[in-house]
Each structure stands twice: as structure tokens, then as C-alpha cells.
Design a protein around this motif. Structure first.
Motif, PDB file in Angstrom:
ATOM      1  N   ASN A  88      31.616  41.390  45.891  1.00 13.52           N
ATOM      2  CA  ASN A  88      30.872  40.144  45.746  1.00 13.52           C
ATOM      3  C   ASN A  88      29.386  40.352  45.980  1.00 13.52           C
ATOM      4  N   GLU A 111      30.805  43.475  33.922  1.00 13.27           N
ATOM      5  CA  GLU A 111      29.357  43.565  34.116  1.00 13.27           C
ATOM      6  C   GLU A 111      28.898  45.007  33.941  1.00 13.27           C
ATOM      7  N   LYS A 126      37.681  33.163  35.249  1.00 15.09           N
ATOM      8  CA  LYS A 126      36.249  33.092  35.541  1.00 15.09           C
ATOM      9  C   LYS A 126      35.491  33.648  34.347  1.00 15.09           C
ATOM     10  N   LYS A 139      33.178  42.073  37.867  1.00 13.86           N
ATOM     11  CA  LYS A 139      32.296  43.200  38.151  1.00 13.86           C
ATOM     12  C   LYS A 139      32.461  44.344  37.153  1.00 13.86           C
ATOM     13  N   THR A 186      26.424  39.828  42.928  1.00 15.73           N
ATOM     14  CA  THR A 186      25.273  38.939  42.898  1.00 15.73           C
ATOM     15  C   THR A 186      24.001  39.698  42.578  1.00 15.73           C
ATOM     16  N   ASP A 229      31.219  37.419  35.346  1.00 11.82           N
ATOM     17  CA  ASP A 229      31.547  37.255  36.763  1.00 11.82           C
ATOM     18  C   ASP A 229      32.563  38.303  37.212  1.00 11.82           C
TER      19      ASP A 229
END
Length: 705
Positions: free
Chosen positions: A689, A606, A597, A603, A693, A601
Motif C-alpha cells: 500500500n 502498475e 478495484k 500494484k 501510493t 490500483d
């Protein structure tokens, strides 16, 4: 539980630990003694620019209060190559999904829970049960009944160090009284000694007690009578050899110098007075050692865990106290308190060890554990060690992506690094030395379970529960440096003179036999993204050492010209700065392929880039150390550290209220028993998840070119 609306935060946060590890086939590791023309060798040139004042320590010198900047063997001020190597290696581990198991020291951490509330507090209940904490009612003056606390499972003995092997030898007293359980030591009240004008205890006038010779004030609190005296600021914990007089089973009637010649009724032992605690007025008498008794061998891992715990809080201890809490050195023996929860041995072993003619026998290790320390209110080992919270694949044997670059050393094999980091030398014309700065730099400790651990559904957990390590600690970037309040304990203060904003350092990384993708990973791990900045050196919690790393040169060895030409080669390096982005993109493509991915995407990636993004630096009010009063309120209300995204967004008030309003019963059910094991992975995935987002808006400004 008191309502709490205060600040919860820290100058650091955590990047999650990857469950899947990017492994490398051992058979495909590049050799060092062959020049492979299909691979890349050369050097990376870079410049470190200080965005906030910067200081890299050479270490504290004995006679100097102010630390000096690090210098190389030629006397030049530099950022050591090892410091840059550590930074790049950590970045590469995160970016490449490598294992972090070699960077996490395993062991059992320790805790003490004296003042905690038993209600909805499983750790407090466990602590009291292990110590056998309870109360006895004894006769006082006249018809007065006095309620005293006892620790029925705590024993006293002597800890011995012989060539690095530690054992506990018991005292000549098995127990002082059946109502006091396993207690084989005597508790003496300073209040009674002082109020009775030291009659029979004149010897203690030579020793600083915990309280001044002043009246003790009494008050009813929580249905119990409490006495509070005047704290003696000169008091320090001590151990003193004494003689004592005993009436009945447990009543001490006098303390004097150790007996010589066996004076009638005089017994020998040690007086031990440990660290001061709120309203504590007790000193302890430990009977002399039973030289023919059974000895208890302390496991090596428990000794290592104790030393680690001691080192972790040594800076919080007054200088004169440090020796008191230290384990004995080789050949030394010290009084100690302990709890032995291991199973009894069979009757034959008991009979053997009871025979004084054979001398000391070692107690056989079976189930249970030995807890030990220098106060009856022991710091206990948690049930689970640190590795319990690491994903299973992290602990599997194998070679990961990072190890294939930076090398590794194991018991039976090793692999040399293909990277060499030179010192980054100061450009003296770029900056100047600023005035002296004094800070308290006692960093976060793994014992801070509300920071380091997480449970299912974000419920607070300890090392006694089902838990995961929160991740790899990273310090937040700060807009500017901050001040620090300095207290009375100068032993925890670090002083230094940093270099100013704009100071630069030039360094070099040499690489050997790298694939183009590996070269890209090293470059990416060094500079990260265009909007990324990093932290180097001391004072990171207060904003010092924020830097921007610039790539100034990339040169690849022209092996054809160097080895296959008949012409003399003056400069075998070919500039490749124009291919920098090409190499880095190859590394990113490799990461995407492994993850299955996009990079953002994932975590944990990120979170990593959010913490490095200069345009996402949170307000300082969200990333400063907590005041003690706030921290105590946080612990009482069991509020975990906010996650990276919550801190950056600034919606932490919602976080606090959610954590405070969560049902404690639900958390306890989730963190223990079968339900936890069945649902942990599923619920964690759902949580990740939903949080992922919400990162979308934050990450709009972060581009991975």
C-alpha cells in the motif's frame, strides 16, 4: 562487513504474481467444431515497427559464427508466429490475473558458498555444516605443525547411468581415518609435489597441473599461512585412471599408471582434479569401486535439478571443461563426490546389503537427501524448491482465463487454442541489415536469489528461508542500444546482424468463437496502451528489439452471409476497426470486476505498465548489468534488487542505504520461525500500500483509454 555504496540494478525487473487466479468454468469452455453466431471469429492484422535495431534468431549453426535471421519454409525472413504468441500470451496472463504455474519449471536449485563470511550468513553456516567443514592439525617437516581443511561428511564413489537411471556405487575404502570422518578419498597437494620435484609422482608430468613448476609464495593472512602459486593457463579439469602407493591411513607416497598384475603395495583408483578455485592446490585420489557394495539410487528429480543447474552455467564454462561436469551418459561410470544425509535403515536391511553374495543392493530412501558433484566442495540443493514461493491458489487445479484462449495440455485432458498466430513477414523495403553485433547474452538465473526472491519487509532471503518469488521477469525498455564488453571466453558470445530502426513486419492472428470481451483481451494483450512499447528478439538487455505494435486491421466473420445466404460470398469478413476500443474496454471492465478495484490500483499492473511506458524509460545507468566487483559487494551486503517504482523514480540511493542499514538480526527473525508465518501477509500488504501510493505521480502520464 565492508561498506558498500555502489550501483545495484539490472536490465530486467519483475511483475508480481497474483494471489487470486481468474478461473473459467470448464463446462463453459467454447467448443471448436461449432460455429456460434453469438461469438466472434475472424482475424487481427498488425504491424511490428522496430524502434531500435531488431534481430530474431534462427538459431546458431555449427559452422557459422554469426547467427541468421529467422526464415519461414519459403525462405522469407519473419518474426515467427510462436514469438508473437508468447508475447501476447504473457501479456494476457498478467492482465487477466491468470495462473503462471505452467510457465515456471519446478525443481531444487543449487548453490556453493566457499568464500562467504560465516558472520550473519545463515547460508554459509548451513553449507559448512552439511559438508562437515573443519580443520585438522598434522605433522609437517621437523616440528612443523600444518593446519589442513577437511570435509568430514563428503564421500567419494562412482556415479553410474543405466538406461537413464542414476546410482552411486561406493569405493572399497569406507573411511581413510577416524579423524577425517566419512572421507574415503585422499587429498594430494600440488605444491608439495612440485616443490619436491615430482619424486614418486613423475606420472603427473604427463598431466597439466593447476600451477606452473614455480615456487609458491607464502604469506600470513587472517592468522593462517597461505600459499599462492603461478596459475597454469593451460590447465583443464580431468579424470585419469591411476595406480597409487599409500603409507599408513592417508599418506600418498606415489602415483603411477594403473597397476597391471598387482604390483606389491600398488592400489588402483582414479585421479580427479576439478575446476580451479582461488589458491586451490589439491588433487584427489578416489579408490577403486566396490562392485559388491551397496548402491545408492539418486531420485529422478535430483538428477533433473543437477542437469538444470549444469545447463544454467554451461556457457560460463570453458568449452573443453563441459564434459568434465556433465553427468555420465548411458552405460558410463564416473568418479563422483557425494553426501548422503538420509536416515540409516534398520539392522535387517544392513545385514542383507552387507552380504556380498547377493551383489549390489539399493539403499532405501528415507528422510534426508543426496548431494553429488565432481568436486568435494559440492554445489548443494537448497532446502525448498521453486514452487514453495508461489501463492497457493496458483497451484490449484483448474482452467484460467489465459488457458481458455490459448489452450492447454495435461496428462489426461487437453483443450485446443482458439487463436492461431501467423508469422509476421518482413517488409524488405522498410529497413536494412546493419553491421555485425557481438553481445554476451547469459540471462538472469533463478539462483540469483537477491533478484528473484523477496522476504518479509524486503529482507534478503534464499531458498532455505521463507520466501516469495518476486514475479514474472520483464526487460526494461532502453532509449537506444548499448555496447557490451567481450571477455576472453568466446563461448558465451552471440554475434548477429540486426535490421535497422524503422523496419516493419506484418502479421495476422486468426480467432475462433471468442466473446467480445475475450476478443478485447487479445487486442489489449497485443498492443497494450497508446504509450506502450515492447521487446522482441535477441539483445533485449542491451536495448535491441524495442518495438511498437500497430493494429492495422480487425475483421469479423459474417457467418450469416457465409452460411445462410443463397448468394456466392467472395469476402465473408466485415471490418470492425471502429469497434476496437469498444472490445478492449469490455476486457478492461472484466479485469476491474475481477479485481474489485481500478486497474492501476493493482500494484503488479502498475509495475507492468510502467515498464512498458515509452515516456517512463529509466536512465540507462539504472538498468544496465552490474560489474562483477559491484555485484560481489552487493552480495556481501545482501542488497535486493530495487522495485520497479524505485528504478523509474530514480530514488534508488535511498533504497540501497535502507537495505544496508536494516538490522540483519531483524531480517533473520522475520524470515524464519513462527513470527514470519504470522506476520508475512499483514506486513506485505502494508508495504504494498505504501509503495502503491508513491506510484501516483509516476502514473499520471499513463492513461487506460
Amino acid at each position: 562487513m565492508a561498506e558498500y555504496n555502489g550501483y545495484v540494478g539490472a536490465p530486467y525487473n519483475f511483475i508480481g504474481i497474483n494471489k487470486n487466479v481468474n478461473r473459467v468454468d470448464k463446462e463453459k469452455l467454447q467448443v471448436h467444431n461449432v460455429i456460434d453466431t453469438a461469438l466472434k471469429s475472424g482475424k487481427i492484422e498488425y504491424e511490428i515497427e522496430a524502434v531500435t535495431p531488431i534481430f530474431v534468431s534462427a538459431g546458431k549453426k555449427e559452422k557459422s559464427r554469426v547467427e541468421e535471421f529467422y526464415k519461414n519454409c519459403y525462405g522469407d525472413e519473419v518474426i515467427p508466429g510462436s514469438t508473437v504468441r508468447g508475447l501476447v500470451r504473457s501479456n494476457v496472463q498478467i492482465l487477466s490475473s491468470s495462473s503462471v504455474i505452467d510457465d515456471i519449471q519446478n525443481g531444487s536449485l543449487m548453490y556453493r558458498d566457499v568464500a562467504g563470511n560465516k558472520k550473519n550468513n545463515s547460508r554459509k553456516k548451513t553449507y559448512d555444516n552439511l559438508l562437515g567443514s573443519g580443520f585438522l592439525e598434522i605433522n609437517g617437516k621437523g616440528d612443523e605443525k600444518i593446519r589442513i581443511s577437511v570435509l568430514k561428511n563428503v564421500r567419494a564413489g562412482y556415479i553410474c547411468n543405466k538406461e537413464g537411471s542414476y546410482t552411486i556405487i561406493p569405493t572399497v575404502v569406507d573411511t581413510v581415518d577416524k579423524d577425517r570422518g566419512k572421507m574415503n578419498y585422499y587429498v594430494v597437494s600440488e605444491r608439495k609435489i612440485i616443490e619436491d620435484e615430482f619424486r614418486g609422482f613423475e606420472f603427473l608430468k604427463q598431466i597439466e597441473l593447476q600451477h606452473e613448476d614455480a615456487p609458491f609464495n607464502s604469506e600470513m593472512r587472517g592468522g593462517s599461512l597461505h600459499y599462492k602459486g603461478t596459475k597454469n593457463e593451460k590447465y583443464r579439469p580431468y579424470i585419469s585412471k591411476i595406480g597409487y602407493y599409500l603409507r599408513g591411513s592417508y599418506q600418498i607416497t606415489g602415483i603411477t599408471a594403473p597397476g597391471v598384475g598387482g604390483e606389491a603395495g600398488l592400489r588402483n583408483g582414479y585421479l580427479l582434479s576439478s575446476g580451479p578455485m582461488n589458491e586451490k592446490k589439491a588433487v584427489y585420489i578416489i579408490p577403486e569401486m566396490d562392485e559388491g557394495g551397496e548402491i545408492i539410487k539418486i531420485p529422478r528429480e535430483d538428477i533433473d535439478s543437477y542437469k538444470r543447474d549444469y545447463e544454467g552455467k554451461i556457457n560460463q564454462i570453458e568449452t573443453i571443461d563441459k564434459k568434465f561436469f556433465r553427468l555420465p551418459e548411458d552405460g558410463e561410470i564416473k568418479p563422483v563426490f557425494y553426501i548422503d544425509t538420509r536416515d540409516d535403515r534398520d539392522e535387517e536391511e544392513k545385514r542383507d546389503n552387507g552380504n556380498k553374495d547377493v551383489g549390489n543392493k539399493e539403499k532405501v530412501d528415507k528422510k534426508g537427501r543426496i548431494y553429488f558433484g565432481f568436486t568435494p566442495r559440492l554445489r548443494l540443493f537448497y532446502d525448498k524448491d521453486i514452487y514453495e514461493g508461489i501463492p497457493a491458489e496458483q497451484k490449484e487445479e483448474g482452467i484460467d482465463y489465459s488457458q481458455s484462449l490459448f489452450g492447454y495440455v495435461r496428462e489426461k485432458e487437453s483443450y485446443k487454442s482458439r487463436l492461431s498466430f501467423m508469422d509476421a513477414k518482413l517488409n524488405a523495403e522498410s529497413g536494412k541489415v546493419l553491421g555485425e553485433v557481438s553481445l554476451i547474452l547469459s540471462g538472469p538465473k533463478p539462483t540469483s536469489y537477491l533478484d528473484y526472491l523477496k522476504g518479509m519487509n524486503d529482507c534478503p532471503v534464499t531458498y532455505n528461508d521463507m520466501f516469495e518469488l518476486r514475479g514474472i521477469k520483464q526487460y526494461w525498455l532502453k532509449e537506444k542500444t548499448e555496447r557490451c564488453e567481450i571477455g576472453k571466453n568466446q563461448g558465451v558470445v552471440t554475434s548477429f546482424k540486426p535490421y535497422s530502426v524503422g523496419t516493419t513486419f506484418k502479421g495476422e492472428i486468426r480467432f475462433h468463437n471468442l466473446t467480445e470481451e475475450e476478443l478485447g483481451m487479445v487486442l489489449w494483450g497485443l498492443i497494450l496502451e497508446e504509450n506502450s512499447q515492447q521487446n522482441i528478439g535477441k539483445g533485449k538487455p542491451y536495448g535491441y528489439g524495442r518495438v511498437k505494435i500497430h493494429l492495422t486491421g480487425l475483421k469479423v466473420l459474417n457467418q450469416e452471409a457465409l452460411y445462410n445466404s443463397y448468394d456466392f460470398c467472395m469476402d465473408p469478413y466485415v471490418p470492425k476497426m471502429d469497434k476496437k476500443d469498444y472490445y478492449i474496454n469490455l476486457a478492461k471492465e472484466g479485469v476491474i470486476k475481477f479485481l474489485g478495484k481500478g486497474i492501476l490500483d493493482e500494484k503488479r499492473l502498475e509495475e507492468f505498465f510502467l515498464m512498458k511506458a515509452v515516456d517512463k524509460i529509466p536512465d540507462r545507468k539504472r538498468t544496465q548489468y552490474m560489474k562483477l566487483s559491484d555485484y560481489q559487494g552487493r552480495v556481501s551486503n545482501k542488497i535486493p534488487l530495487p522495485e520497479v517504482g524505485e528504478v523509474v523514480r530514480g530514488d534508488t540511493e535511498r533504497h540501497y542505504k535502507q537495505k544496508r542499514d536494516d538490522s540483519q538480526k531483524t531480517c533473520e527473525k522475520n524470515n524464519k520461525g513462527k513470527d514470519h508465518g504470522k506476520n508475512y501477509g499483514k506486513n506485505r500488504k502494508k508495504s504494498e500500500n505504501s509503495i502503491g501510493t508513491s506510484f501516483g505521480e509516476l502514473l499520471k502520464g499513463i492513461k487506460l483509454e
